[in-house]
Write an enzyme that holds these catalytic residues in place. Structure first.
Site, PDB file in Angstrom:
ATOM      1  N   GLU A  64       5.638 -23.252  -1.309  1.00 35.55           N
ATOM      2  CA  GLU A  64       5.444 -21.743  -1.398  1.00 35.55           C
ATOM      3  C   GLU A  64       5.913 -20.807  -0.461  1.00 35.55           C
ATOM      4  OE1 GLU A  64       0.906 -21.699  -1.227  1.00 35.55           O
ATOM      5  OE2 GLU A  64       0.916 -23.456  -2.783  1.00 35.55           O
ATOM      6  N   ARG A  95      12.483 -23.669 -19.591  1.00 38.96           N
ATOM      7  CA  ARG A  95      11.345 -23.073 -19.740  1.00 38.96           C
ATOM      8  C   ARG A  95      10.708 -22.558 -18.566  1.00 38.96           C
ATOM      9  NH1 ARG A  95       8.176 -22.588 -23.977  1.00 38.96           N
ATOM     10  NH2 ARG A  95       9.745 -23.590 -24.930  1.00 38.96           N
ATOM     11  N   TYR A 152       6.633 -29.239  -2.369  1.00 36.50           N
ATOM     12  CA  TYR A 152       5.871 -27.983  -2.313  1.00 36.50           C
ATOM     13  C   TYR A 152       6.640 -27.100  -1.573  1.00 36.50           C
ATOM     14  CZ  TYR A 152       1.322 -27.887  -4.233  1.00 36.50           C
ATOM     15  OH  TYR A 152       0.241 -27.637  -5.436  1.00 36.50           O
ATOM     16  N   LYS A 203      14.729 -18.632 -24.011  1.00 38.44           N
ATOM     17  CA  LYS A 203      14.942 -18.158 -25.126  1.00 38.44           C
ATOM     18  C   LYS A 203      16.451 -18.277 -25.348  1.00 38.44           C
ATOM     19  CE  LYS A 203      10.420 -15.974 -25.565  1.00 38.44           C
ATOM     20  NZ  LYS A 203       9.690 -15.739 -24.448  1.00 38.44           N
ATOM     21  N   THR A 255      12.160 -14.284 -19.730  1.00 36.46           N
ATOM     22  CA  THR A 255      11.973 -16.079 -19.645  1.00 36.46           C
ATOM     23  C   THR A 255      13.369 -16.302 -19.719  1.00 36.46           C
ATOM     24  OG1 THR A 255      11.953 -15.873 -22.144  1.00 36.46           O
ATOM     25  CG2 THR A 255      10.022 -16.187 -20.883  1.00 36.46           C
ATOM     26  N   ASP A 277      10.775  -5.702 -20.395  1.00 38.78           N
ATOM     27  CA  ASP A 277      10.650  -7.136 -20.552  1.00 38.78           C
ATOM     28  C   ASP A 277      11.551  -7.623 -21.691  1.00 38.78           C
ATOM     29  OD1 ASP A 277       9.805  -9.687 -21.529  1.00 38.78           O
ATOM     30  OD2 ASP A 277       7.729  -9.255 -21.721  1.00 38.78           O
TER      31      ASP A 277
HETATM   32  N1  DSN Z   1       5.798 -16.733 -27.449  1.00 38.27           N
HETATM   33  C1  DSN Z   1       6.915 -15.946 -27.334  1.00 38.27           C
HETATM   34  C2  DSN Z   1       7.441 -15.583 -28.634  1.00 38.27           C
HETATM   35  O1  DSN Z   1       7.462 -16.491 -29.515  1.00 38.27           O
HETATM   36  O2  DSN Z   1       8.036 -14.607 -28.918  1.00 38.27           O
HETATM   37  C3  DSN Z   1       6.508 -14.516 -26.679  1.00 38.27           C
HETATM   38  O3  DSN Z   1       5.654 -15.032 -25.565  1.00 38.27           O
END
Ligand code: DSN
Length: 487
Positions: A81, A294, A79, A288, A285, A256
């Site tokens: 925090e 993730r 933990y 991607k 994120t 974003d």
């Molecule tokens: N779920 C993602 C996507 O596929 O673009 C975005 O949150």
């Protein structure tokens, strides 16, 4: 167990460590098997399925064994925090090291003054950012002052009253049907409750962002936050122009970049197309096009850094230290020169895929691409997105249905299929391979008919799925996933 032959080793997939990684995974699966064999089986099956399908989901990728292995450690048990050097728990010295390294790599990679590596996902990163912006810009009255006892009991009318009492809580982002994201102020997400939202869209003729129109709408709406970024827009954005609009109306400019962070990291998007120097706050994120674990990440200017740093426990639960460690490894990978080549290939391959569709008479939203996304309008095949997605899946082509601008079939059935090139580019696919992918997709869609009883049902001409499966298998075996990994 079947052996995967090493035909085109890809550094990203760690071919040089295949033997060590094979031993590590074999040992891990054996240990898992001793407790819950069905999980070991599902894990093996997931690898087999990912190896045997054309993964074209624009938001997915394949992380390296180094990134994946980093997540399976005892950092999961800690933990932590709080923030680096200032935790609510004792003995966080090693978590501090990990979080500081992840933040340092992120700052260096993106040229950002400040980075926050704790968000567990893109939605969390956006929530942290929104809260930080509100916290920095607004003197929020407490619930008691508003006469509200329990936030969970608020009706829609109460939310409306709350937003109004809290001052300018207006957010402007890209509309969902032109490629924006749920977290940019839409009802199914908390951002749709927190903010009075107004969308900007794209030009109905060209499908492109029209900056003059966005400026006009911003002048009228006067948002506190102007958000740029998308999950289904196949074009680049001029972030310098968006910042000018934000400045003119006194908005905080937030980007974003979840989808295209890999193209920013790999310097495919530079100058006006690089969001980081232009945005006050940038979220992403890490899994991607960036090809990490993730998770999420927030970058910010000094002005917003203090508020972002309070993300946990203000908005987030305890940090996932094992994932932050994997973020540090992935960001270190993205700082290597080979990542720039990878990022450029993502964009080149998307163009090859788009050209492959266009040369076969298909219609694309905006007529093409200059990022990693291709959005195919399947109404020209007489299909809904749902029918097309299912028919492609039957043939081993993994995509997702997506709305197109002014979609006649709505957000559930949709009229589009979104394709992305990051994952197959990681496997080693090149432009010729993507042209072949376009050919196979068109073959499936031309041989698919709506069955007339619903927007979901369809029939496919006999033999189509088998033919496409066989052709895909050739492409996939020439570009193996985790080459040399003996599982
Ligand atoms: N779920 C993602 C996507 O596929 O673009 C975005 O949150």
């Amino acid at each position: 167990m079947t052996a995967e032959s090493v035909t085109t080793p890809s550094p990203a997939l760690g071919a040089e460590y295949a033997e060590t990684a094979s031993a590590a995974y074999a040992a891990a699966l054996k240990v898992i098997e001793s407790v819950e064999p069905r999980i070991a089986d599902a894990t093996r099956q997931e690898l087999a399925d990912q190896r045997d399908s054309l993964k074209l989901i624009a938001s997915e990728n394949y992380a390296s064994p180094a990134v994946l292995l980093t997540m399976g450690t005892w950092f999961s048990d800690k933990y932590a925090e709080g923030t680096i050097g200032h935790r609510f728990y004792a003995a966080c010295q090693n978590v501090d090291t990990v979080e500081a390294l992840a933040a340092e790599h992120a700052r260096e990679l993106f040229g950002a003054p400040y980075a926050y590596a704790q968000p567990h996902s893109g939605i969390d990163a956006n929530l942290v950012a929104y809260w930080a912006i509100l916290n920095t810009r607004i003197e929020a009255p407490g619930l008691a002052e508003l006469g509200v006892k329990n936030v969970n009991d608020l009706s829609e009318a109460d939310w409306e009253q709350l937003r109004t009492k809290m001052g300018n809580q207006r957010l402007m982002g890209m509309s969902l049907d032109t490629g924006g994201h749920l977290t940019h102020g839409f009802r199914p997400n908390i951002s749709g409750k927190m903010f009075h939202q107004r969308s900007y869209g794209t030009d109905p003729e060209t499908g492109l962002l029209d900056y003059a129109k966005i400026a006009e709408a911003a002048r009228e709406f006067k948002p506190l936050i102007l958000v740029a970024g998308y999950s289904a827009y196949p074009r680049r954005v001029n972030f310098a122009k968006m910042r000018e609009i934000a400045d003119e109306v006194g908005a905080t400019f937030m980007v974003d970049m979840a989808h295209f962070a890999g193209l920013v990291a790999g310097k495919v998007f530079t100058g006006d197309e690089d969001p980081v120097p232009h945005a006050h706050v940038t979220t992403t994120t890490t899994h991607k096009s960036l090809r990490g674990p993730r998770g999420g990440l927030v970058l910010a200017t000094e002005e917003y850094s203090g508020a972002v740093d309070k993300g946990c426990p203000m908005v987030l639960g305890g940090p996932l230290s094992h994932v932050m460690a994997a973020k540090a490894v992935a960001l270190a990978e993205a700082r290597q020169p080979s990542f720039r080549e990878y990022a450029q290939r993502i964009a080149d391959n998307a163009k090859a895929l788009a050209d492959g569709f266009l040369s076969r008479g298909a219609r694309l939203v905006t007529g093409g691409t200059d990022n990693h996304i291709v959005l195919l309008d399947v109404t020209s095949f007489g299909l809904t997105g749902r029918q097309a997605e299912s028919a492609l899946l039957d043939a081993g082509v993994v995509t997702n249905r997506n709305s197109i601008p002014a979609d006649p079939n709505g957000a559930w059935y949709t009229s589009g299929i979104r394709f992305g090139t990051p994952a197959l580019t990681t496997r080693g696919f090149g432009a010729d391979d993507f042209d072949r992918v376009a050919e196979l997709v068109v073959e499936v869609l031309k041989n698919t008919q709506p069955d007339g009883t619903s927007k979901a049902k369809y029939t496919v001409a006999d033999g189509t799925a088998e033919r496409v499966h066989a052709a895909s298998a050739e492409l996939l075996s020439a570009n193996p996933l985790y080459p040399g990994l003996m599982l």
